[in-house]
Design an enzyme around this catalytic site. Structure first.
Site, PDB file in Angstrom:
ATOM      1  N   SER A 212      60.769  77.410  68.789  1.00 52.27           N
ATOM      2  CA  SER A 212      61.643  78.400  68.167  1.00 52.27           C
ATOM      3  C   SER A 212      62.372  79.176  69.252  1.00 52.27           C
ATOM      4  O   SER A 212      61.744  79.762  70.131  1.00 52.27           O
ATOM      5  CB  SER A 212      60.824  79.378  67.314  1.00 52.27           C
ATOM      6  OG  SER A 212      60.284  78.735  66.187  1.00 52.27           O
ATOM      7  N   GLY A 214      64.654  81.658  68.475  1.00 53.36           N
ATOM      8  CA  GLY A 214      65.233  82.827  67.830  1.00 53.36           C
ATOM      9  C   GLY A 214      66.583  82.493  67.221  1.00 53.36           C
ATOM     10  O   GLY A 214      66.753  81.463  66.552  1.00 53.36           O
ATOM     11  N   GLY A 217      68.176  78.903  67.338  1.00 55.59           N
ATOM     12  CA  GLY A 217      67.687  77.766  66.571  1.00 55.59           C
ATOM     13  C   GLY A 217      66.430  77.140  67.127  1.00 55.59           C
ATOM     14  O   GLY A 217      65.505  77.829  67.557  1.00 55.59           O
ATOM     15  N   GLY A 243      59.904  81.788  61.777  1.00 55.51           N
ATOM     16  CA  GLY A 243      59.176  80.665  62.374  1.00 55.51           C
ATOM     17  C   GLY A 243      58.317  79.937  61.360  1.00 55.51           C
ATOM     18  O   GLY A 243      58.199  78.700  61.401  1.00 55.51           O
ATOM     19  N   ASP A 244      57.715  80.683  60.439  1.00 56.09           N
ATOM     20  CA  ASP A 244      56.894  80.059  59.397  1.00 56.09           C
ATOM     21  C   ASP A 244      57.762  79.218  58.461  1.00 56.09           C
ATOM     22  O   ASP A 244      57.348  78.143  58.013  1.00 56.09           O
ATOM     23  CB  ASP A 244      56.154  81.129  58.602  1.00 56.09           C
ATOM     24  CG  ASP A 244      55.288  82.010  59.490  1.00 56.09           C
ATOM     25  OD1 ASP A 244      54.817  81.517  60.529  1.00 56.09           O
ATOM     26  OD2 ASP A 244      55.105  83.195  59.141  1.00 56.09           O
TER      27      ASP A 244
END
Length: 307
Positions: A212, A214, A217, A243-244
């Site tokens: 990840s 942020g 992408g 992120g989940d």
């Protein structure tokens, strides 16, 4: 079905306030609570995106009834292993003036050996109905480790989303995908270059690493190539569950046997839609549908190195 495991389940509390100023008194505009922890959030997003999910976790103390009531109200299939210790709370403070988010994560209770065995037994019982196993979040004291859970999956694809020692000690179980963020990746490898750091994790056992980045992408380093996937526009909002949501997208496409560009497209679109959701585990469905076709996925021919 996507089976998610959250050994350190939490009661998520989100405070919305105008601006967070340390050392002062605040008036909270809104308080919202829900069953949380990374795997719980993943399961919610899977369901919101049209998939089937079952969330396995732990519950104890006064918060246990709140967790069960929330999951039942959400219509999310779940199995919570009772524990003697009280479920931890995580607090998110969302400032509406600048969209800044402050997180307070409690460590969680220690699990007894019998409680960890009960969690492991629940996962083993449910795995025959699963298309993907997701192990996510921090490990509470007393937990045996994610390698033990991942090893139960056999030929079922597995995703590991954790950090620190919980991540590195589970690589021997060869998870199909490991999904750290850039800071977590740098912490466990000591490498600033995310491509080189991802190669380090692959050498240690991860079959693929999705990082990840942020608002920039996702980066995927796999045995079939390296790709970067970017959202169409930067978004302001609550990034807590982004992120989940990406993990949910990865899980859905792994279950379908999709190629990596399609995996990343779905993951970035869901991640972006989660930033616009009010709470971790929520997505903005309209933005998700628009963003899916707008995501940019490009192959990256830089190889990186471990030096």
């Amino acid at each position: 079905m996507i089976l998610t495991v959250t050994p350190n389940t939490a009661l998520d509390v989100t405070y919305t306030l105008e601006r967070l100023v340390p050392g002062t008194t605040h008036r909270v505009r809104q308080v919202r609570t829900r069953a949380g922890g990374k795997g719980m959030n993943v399961a919610r997003v899977v369901r919101a995106a049209g998939g089937r999910a079952c969330a396995v976790g732990t519950a104890g103390g006064a918060e246990s009834a709140l967790l069960l009531a929330d999951l039942a109200a959400a219509g999310l299939r779940h199995e919570l292993v009772p524990i003697a210790g009280g479920t931890r709370r995580t607090v998110t403070m969302l400032s509406t003036v600048d969209d800044k988010v402050t997180l307070l994560n409690e460590p969680g209770p220690e699990l007894a050996a019998a409680e960890w065995a009960a969690l492991t037994g629940t996962v083993r019982r449910l795995l025959p109905t699963a298309g993907v196993l997701v192990c996510a979040g921090s490990l509470p004291a007393g937990a045996g480790g994610y390698a033990e859970l991942l090893a139960l999956a056999g030929d079922i694809p597995t995703i590991l989303d954790t950090s620190g020692a919980a991540l590195t000690t589970a690589l021997s179980a060869r998870p199909a995908v490991v999904k750290p963020n850039a800071a977590e990746l740098r912490e466990v490898t000591g490498l600033a270059d995310p491509v080189a750091a991802a190669h380090r994790l692959r050498a240690a056992g991860a079959r693929a690493v999705v990082v990840s980045l942020g608002p920039d992408g996702l980066l995927a380093v796999t045995g079939r190539g390296t790709w970067r996937a970017r959202p169409s526009v930067p978004l302001a909002g609550n990034p807590t569950g982004a992120g989940d949501a990406a993990v949910a997208g990865i899980a859905l496409e792994l279950a379908a046997g999709s190629p990596w560009p399609r995996v990343l497209r779905r993951a970035v679109a869901l991640s972006a839609a989660a930033v616009l959701g009010p709470l971790a585990g929520d997505i903005d469905p309209e933005h998700y549908r628009r963003e899916y076709d707008a995501v940019t996925v490009e192959e990256d021919h830089a190889t990186g190195s471990d030096s």
